[in-house]
Design a protein around this motif. Structure first.
Motif, PDB file in Angstrom:
ATOM      1  N   VAL B   6       0.875  -1.182   0.000  1.00 40.92           N
ATOM      2  CA  VAL B   6       0.000   0.000   0.000  1.00 40.92           C
ATOM      3  C   VAL B   6       0.906   1.224   0.000  1.00 40.92           C
ATOM      4  O   VAL B   6       1.764   1.354   0.871  1.00 40.92           O
ATOM      5  N   LYS B   7       0.721   2.075  -0.999  1.00 42.00           N
ATOM      6  CA  LYS B   7       1.600   3.254  -1.104  1.00 42.00           C
ATOM      7  C   LYS B   7       0.786   4.532  -1.175  1.00 42.00           C
ATOM      8  O   LYS B   7      -0.061   4.687  -2.052  1.00 42.00           O
ATOM      9  N   ASN B   8       1.056   5.430  -0.262  1.00 42.31           N
ATOM     10  CA  ASN B   8       0.446   6.780  -0.242  1.00 42.31           C
ATOM     11  C   ASN B   8      -1.069   6.758  -0.454  1.00 42.31           C
ATOM     12  O   ASN B   8      -1.611   7.548  -1.230  1.00 42.31           O
ATOM     13  N   THR B  17     -11.275  13.764   5.328  1.00 41.37           N
ATOM     14  CA  THR B  17     -10.243  12.801   4.920  1.00 41.37           C
ATOM     15  C   THR B  17     -10.281  11.609   5.868  1.00 41.37           C
ATOM     16  O   THR B  17      -9.962  11.735   7.044  1.00 41.37           O
ATOM     17  N   ALA B  18     -10.696  10.457   5.337  1.00 39.89           N
ATOM     18  CA  ALA B  18     -10.814   9.255   6.170  1.00 39.89           C
ATOM     19  C   ALA B  18      -9.463   8.547   6.294  1.00 39.89           C
ATOM     20  O   ALA B  18      -9.124   8.018   7.351  1.00 39.89           O
ATOM     21  N   VAL B  19      -8.712   8.524   5.209  1.00 38.63           N
ATOM     22  CA  VAL B  19      -7.391   7.883   5.201  1.00 38.63           C
ATOM     23  C   VAL B  19      -6.421   8.858   4.551  1.00 38.63           C
ATOM     24  O   VAL B  19      -6.683   9.362   3.455  1.00 38.63           O
ATOM     25  N   ASP B  20      -5.333   9.150   5.246  1.00 40.08           N
ATOM     26  CA  ASP B  20      -4.475  10.238   4.786  1.00 40.08           C
ATOM     27  C   ASP B  20      -3.040   9.768   4.518  1.00 40.08           C
ATOM     28  O   ASP B  20      -2.233   9.662   5.442  1.00 40.08           O
ATOM     29  N   ASP B  21      -2.779   9.427   3.273  1.00 40.18           N
ATOM     30  CA  ASP B  21      -1.417   9.141   2.830  1.00 40.18           C
ATOM     31  C   ASP B  21      -0.731   8.045   3.650  1.00 40.18           C
ATOM     32  O   ASP B  21       0.343   8.254   4.204  1.00 40.18           O
ATOM     33  N   ILE B  22      -1.333   6.876   3.697  1.00 35.94           N
ATOM     34  CA  ILE B  22      -0.712   5.790   4.466  1.00 35.94           C
ATOM     35  C   ILE B  22       0.023   4.823   3.534  1.00 35.94           C
ATOM     36  O   ILE B  22      -0.378   4.627   2.388  1.00 35.94           O
ATOM     37  N   SER B  23       1.095   4.266   4.047  1.00 34.04           N
ATOM     38  CA  SER B  23       1.891   3.297   3.277  1.00 34.04           C
ATOM     39  C   SER B  23       2.331   2.169   4.201  1.00 34.04           C
ATOM     40  O   SER B  23       2.681   2.425   5.350  1.00 34.04           O
ATOM     41  N   PHE B  24       2.271   0.957   3.703  1.00 41.15           N
ATOM     42  CA  PHE B  24       2.814  -0.187   4.440  1.00 41.15           C
ATOM     43  C   PHE B  24       2.906  -1.381   3.504  1.00 41.15           C
ATOM     44  O   PHE B  24       2.319  -1.373   2.416  1.00 41.15           O
ATOM     45  N   GLU B  25       3.665  -2.376   3.938  1.00 42.70           N
ATOM     46  CA  GLU B  25       3.785  -3.614   3.153  1.00 42.70           C
ATOM     47  C   GLU B  25       3.519  -4.802   4.065  1.00 42.70           C
ATOM     48  O   GLU B  25       3.803  -4.739   5.261  1.00 42.70           O
ATOM     49  N   SER B  53     -14.100  -0.003  -2.595  1.00 40.46           N
ATOM     50  CA  SER B  53     -14.101   1.448  -2.542  1.00 40.46           C
ATOM     51  C   SER B  53     -12.901   1.939  -3.359  1.00 40.46           C
ATOM     52  O   SER B  53     -11.858   1.274  -3.386  1.00 40.46           O
ATOM     53  N   ARG B  54     -13.077   3.086  -4.012  1.00 40.06           N
ATOM     54  CA  ARG B  54     -11.989   3.595  -4.864  1.00 40.06           C
ATOM     55  C   ARG B  54     -11.111   4.561  -4.088  1.00 40.06           C
ATOM     56  O   ARG B  54     -11.633   5.511  -3.486  1.00 40.06           O
ATOM     57  N   PRO B  55      -9.793   4.354  -4.116  1.00 33.08           N
ATOM     58  CA  PRO B  55      -8.920   5.314  -3.426  1.00 33.08           C
ATOM     59  C   PRO B  55      -8.960   6.681  -4.111  1.00 33.08           C
ATOM     60  O   PRO B  55      -9.107   6.763  -5.334  1.00 33.08           O
ATOM     61  N   THR B  56      -8.839   7.741  -3.321  1.00 32.53           N
ATOM     62  CA  THR B  56      -8.730   9.084  -3.897  1.00 32.53           C
ATOM     63  C   THR B  56      -7.333   9.220  -4.519  1.00 32.53           C
ATOM     64  O   THR B  56      -7.165   9.838  -5.561  1.00 32.53           O
ATOM     65  N   ALA B  57      -6.357   8.633  -3.855  1.00 32.94           N
ATOM     66  CA  ALA B  57      -4.983   8.607  -4.397  1.00 32.94           C
ATOM     67  C   ALA B  57      -4.263   7.403  -3.808  1.00 32.94           C
ATOM     68  O   ALA B  57      -4.688   6.832  -2.812  1.00 32.94           O
ATOM     69  N   GLY B  58      -3.161   7.037  -4.454  1.00 34.19           N
ATOM     70  CA  GLY B  58      -2.334   5.964  -3.921  1.00 34.19           C
ATOM     71  C   GLY B  58      -2.427   4.673  -4.710  1.00 34.19           C
ATOM     72  O   GLY B  58      -3.213   4.567  -5.656  1.00 34.19           O
ATOM     73  N   GLU B  59      -1.583   3.724  -4.323  1.00 37.04           N
ATOM     74  CA  GLU B  59      -1.506   2.440  -5.034  1.00 37.04           C
ATOM     75  C   GLU B  59      -1.679   1.283  -4.059  1.00 37.04           C
ATOM     76  O   GLU B  59      -1.198   1.344  -2.930  1.00 37.04           O
ATOM     77  N   ILE B  60      -2.348   0.245  -4.544  1.00 39.78           N
ATOM     78  CA  ILE B  60      -2.468  -0.991  -3.750  1.00 39.78           C
ATOM     79  C   ILE B  60      -2.163  -2.147  -4.689  1.00 39.78           C
ATOM     80  O   ILE B  60      -2.762  -2.248  -5.770  1.00 39.78           O
ATOM     81  N   THR B  61      -1.236  -3.000  -4.287  1.00 40.54           N
ATOM     82  CA  THR B  61      -1.027  -4.222  -5.067  1.00 40.54           C
ATOM     83  C   THR B  61      -1.130  -5.424  -4.142  1.00 40.54           C
ATOM     84  O   THR B  61      -0.750  -5.365  -2.975  1.00 40.54           O
ATOM     85  N   VAL B  62      -1.687  -6.501  -4.685  1.00 36.49           N
ATOM     86  CA  VAL B  62      -1.780  -7.767  -3.948  1.00 36.49           C
ATOM     87  C   VAL B  62      -1.134  -8.818  -4.836  1.00 36.49           C
ATOM     88  O   VAL B  62      -1.591  -9.036  -5.963  1.00 36.49           O
ATOM     89  N   ASP B  63      -0.070  -9.411  -4.353  1.00 37.34           N
ATOM     90  CA  ASP B  63       0.727 -10.368  -5.131  1.00 37.34           C
ATOM     91  C   ASP B  63       1.107  -9.763  -6.493  1.00 37.34           C
ATOM     92  O   ASP B  63       1.034 -10.435  -7.527  1.00 37.34           O
ATOM     93  N   GLY B  64       1.444  -8.513  -6.471  1.00 41.27           N
ATOM     94  CA  GLY B  64       1.872  -7.825  -7.695  1.00 41.27           C
ATOM     95  C   GLY B  64       0.734  -7.343  -8.583  1.00 41.27           C
ATOM     96  O   GLY B  64       0.983  -6.696  -9.603  1.00 41.27           O
ATOM     97  N   ILE B  65      -0.507  -7.665  -8.220  1.00 37.31           N
ATOM     98  CA  ILE B  65      -1.662  -7.256  -9.054  1.00 37.31           C
ATOM     99  C   ILE B  65      -2.172  -5.908  -8.558  1.00 37.31           C
ATOM    100  O   ILE B  65      -2.421  -5.734  -7.364  1.00 37.31           O
TER     101      ILE B  65
END
Lengths: 243, 322
Positions: B6-8, B17-25, B53-65
C-alpha cells in the motif's frame, strides 16, 4: 466457464430464495388472474383477445420491476449483495445473472392470463413466436428498470414507492388503456420514450392486428432500450455501489 | 516482493479525509494487525484494499496485481471477512458455502467437498443443514470466515473478526488465524482488541485519524516509547513507612506507593535486585513478590496515539461483548 458457473448459481439461488417462495408464486398467479377476471366481469361482451395484450404487459411490468428492485434492496440492506460485488466476476455477468431470474418470473406472469384465456377462446391463430419475443423484451426492459430503481433506493419501501412512481404513469402512457393518438399532444412524446409502448404495440399486432408501428421496428427499439438500460445500470452500480 | 503493498493511500469523502497518505507492506505468510478506534480509517482502508471502494490517491497491489486496475483478478486471490456476517439468511450453512465457492467458479464436486471440509474444521458440521438465520453470533462469524476460505485464498482480509462474539468462538478464530499463517496464508486483520493484536500479529500498525502513527513488531513498538525501568515489590509491611528511606539509599530512583500499599521503584537504569532485597531484610521486611514492570502494548498505543485504550474497549462494547 468460471463466469458461467457463477452466473448459473446466482440465478439458481435467486429462483430458489425469492421467486419460488409461495407468496411470490401466488402473486405471480393471482395478480394476472384477478386483472383478467376484473376485465372479463367489467365487460362480459368484450373480446378477451382485445384484452390480452394489456393484461400480459401489465402482468410482466408489475411482476418484474418490483421483484428485482425489492430483492436487490433487501440483499443490499443485509450486505449479502457485497458478496457479489467482491466476487471475481464482471459487473456485466452479475447484472445479467440478477435480471435473468426476474425475466423468467416476468415470462411466467405473462402466460398466466394467456392460459386462463385459452379456456374461453381459440388462440390457435396467434403467432406465438412473436408473442414470446415481445414478452421476453418487455421482461428484459422492465427488469432493467427495476434494477435502475434498486440502484436509486436505500430501503425496500423506497424501492416499492419508486416502482409505483414509474409504473402507473407508464401504464396510462403506453397505449394500453388510451390509444396514444387520443392522448393530449404534449404527452405523446413521453409515450414514445417508454419501452412498454413498443412491447404493447407488438402484442396488439400479434393478437388483434391493431399495431401502429412495424413489429421489426418495435423489436429494434426495444433492443436499443435493453442495451442502453443495461449499460446505464452497470455504470450506476459501478459509480454508486463501489464508492 | 511483498504480498500486499500500500503506497500513499488516501481516501476523502467531500472535505473529510478518512485515510491520509498511508503506506505499508505485508510479507507473505505474515499476520498484519491494523489497530485503531472507530472512525480511525480501518474500514475505509480495508474497503479500498479489497476493491469495494476507490482510493482518492495511492496504489495498492496484492501479489503484484494492481487492485485499482485489475480488481477482479486481485479479488480472485483474496478471502474477505467483512465486519458484519453477511451470508444468506434463508440458505443453510452448507449451501451458503457452496454458493460462495460457485462465485469463484469452483465446480460442484470440488465445492461440496471443500464446504464439508470447512464445516468440519470450524466444528459446524452438525449445523450445516440449519439455515444461517438460526445460527448464533459466534457460529455466524465462523461460517463467514469459512466462506472467505472456500477458494483457498492467498490473502485473507478480516475486519473485526472477533467483535461481539463469545470467548470460546473468539479463541477458535484466533487459533484458526494462526494455523492459516502456518500454511502460508497472508492475513490482514483489523481489530479493536489490543490483546488480540498483541497475541497473534507479527506486526501491528496503529491508525488514528486516518494516519498510521506507529508500525512494527510488538517488541519494536514496545521499545519505541522511552520508559524507565521499574520493579514492583509486595511486602508484609505498609510501604509508606520506608519509601523515603529507600529513595535516599538508592540514588536516582523514584518510589511510588500503590493503592494496595505495595511499592514500585523506577529508575533510568536497570535496578540491581539483591541490594534492594538486602535493604528489606535489614529492616525485617518480608518480600512476597518482586517483578519487573514492562510497558504493555496498551501503554504504547496510548502514548503514541493519545487515545485512551478505554476508547477502544468502548468501541468494542458498542458492537457486543467479547
Amino acid at each position: 466457464m468460471k463466469a458461467w458457473i457463477a452466473f448459473w448459481n446466482i440465478l439458481k439461488k435467486d429462483i430458489k430464495n425469492y421467486y419460488l417462495k409461495p407468496p411470490n408464486i401466488s402473486w405471480g398467479i393471482i395478480f394476472p388472474l384477478s386483472w383478467t377476471l376484473m376485465q372479463v366481469i367489467r365487460s362480459p361482451d368484450g373480446n378477451i383477445l382485445n384484452l390480452l395484450p394489456g393484461l400480459i404487459s401489465m402482468s410482466v411490468l408489475f411482476g418484474t420491476t418490483s421483484m428485482l428492485a425489492v430483492t436487490i434492496t433487501f440483499e443490499r440492506s443485509g450486505r449479502s449483495f457485497e458478496r457479489l460485488l467482491l466476487a471475481p466476476i464482471s459487473l456485466g455477468t452479475m447484472v445479467l445473472a440478477k435480471i435473468a431470474g426476474t425475466i423468467l418470473f416476468g415470462i411466467f406472469n405473462a402466460f398466466v392470463p394467456v392460459i386462463f384465456a385459452s379456456f374461453f377462446i381459440n388462440l390457435s391463430a396467434i403467432n406465438w413466436t412473436i408473442v414470446f419475443f415481445a414478452v421476453l423484451m418487455i421482461s428484459i426492459t422492465s427488469a432493467l428498470m427495476g434494477l435502475l430503481i434498486a440502484v436509486s433506493a436505500e430501503q425496500v419501501f423506497e424501492a416499492q414507492t419508486l416502482s409505483n412512481f414509474f409504473r402507473f404513469p407508464m401504464l396510462f402512457l403506453c397505449g394500453l388503456f388510451v390509444p396514444i393518438t387520443s392522448l393530449p399532444v404534449f404527452l405523446r412524446p413521453l409515450s414514445y420514450i417508454l419501452p412498454l409502448t413498443y412491447g404493447t404495440d407488438i402484442l396488439n399486432g400479434a393478437f388483434v392486428g391493431t399495431n401502429t408501428l412495424p413489429p421489426l421496428l418495435c423489436f429494434g427499439i426495444l433492443l436499443i432500450f435493453a442495451v442502453s438500460l443495461f449499460l446505464i445500470c452497470r455504470h450506476c452500480i459501478n459509480k454508486k455501489w463501489i464508492l | 516482493m511483498a504480498m500486499v503493498s500500500v503506497k500513499n493511500l488516501k481516501k476523502t469523502y467531500g472535505k473529510f479525509t478518512a485515510v491520509d497518505d498511508i503506506s505499508f507492506e505485508i510479507q507473505k505468510g505474515e499476520i498484519f494487525g491494523f489497530l485503531g478506534p472507530n472512525g480511525a480509517g480501518k474500514t475505509s482502508t480495508i474497503n479500498m484494499m479489497i476493491g469495494l471502494s476507490r482510493p482518492t490517491a495511492g496504489e495498492i497491489t496484492v501479489d503484484g496485481i494492481d487492485v485499482r486496475k485489475q480488481t477482479k483478478k486481485a479479488q480472485s486471490i483474496m478471502g474477505i471477512v467483512p465486519d458484519e456476517s453477511n451470508l444468506y439468511n434463508e440458505m443453510d450453512g452448507f449451501n451458503n458455502l457452496c454458493f460462495c465457492a460457485a462465485l469463484y467458479g469452483m465446480r460442484k464436486k470440488e465445492r461440496e467437498a471443500k464446504a464439508l471440509e470447512l464445516l468440519e474444521l470450524f466444528k459446524l458440521k452438525d449445523a450445516g443443514k440449519r439455515p444461517f438465520k438460526a445460527y448464533s453470533k459466534g457460529m455466524r462469524r465462523k461460517l463467514t470466515i469459512a466462506a472467505a476460505l472456500i477458494h483457498s485464498p492467498q490473502v485473507l482480509f478480516l475486519d473485526e473478526p472477533t467483535t461481539g462474539i463469545d470467548v470460546e468462538s473468539s479463541r477458535q478464530i484466533r487459533e484458526m488465524i494462526v494455523d492459516l499463517k502456518k500454511q502460508g496464508t497472508t492475513v490482514f486483520l483489523t481489530t479493536h482488541y489490543i490483546e488480540e493484536a498483541e497475541r497473534i500479529c507479527d506486526r501491528i500498525a496503529f491508525i488514528a485519524n486516518g494516519h498510521i502513527v506507529a508500525l512494527g513488531t510488538v517488541p519494536k513498538l514496545m521499545g519505541s516509547i522511552s520508559h524507565g525501568h521499574g520493579i514492583h515489590f509486595l511486602t508484609d509491611k505498609n510501604a509508606e513507612s520506608f519509601a523515603t528511606e529507600l529513595e535516599t539509599c538508592f540514588k536516582g530512583t523514584k518510589v511510588t506507593i500503590q493503592p494496595d500499599h505495595s511499592l514500585v521503584i523506577v529508575a533510568e537504569q536497570r535496578i540491581p535486585l539483591f541490594p534492594v532485597i538486602a535493604f528489606f531484610q535489614d529492616r525485617g521486611i518480608d518480600v512476597f513478590e518482586a517483578r519487573e514492570i514492562r510497558p504493555s502494548l496498551e501503554d504504547v498505543f496510548v502514548k503514541l496515539t493519545g487515545i485512551e485504550s478505554s476508547v477502544l474497549k468502548k468501541d468494542a462494547e458498542k458492537v457486543g461483548p467479547k
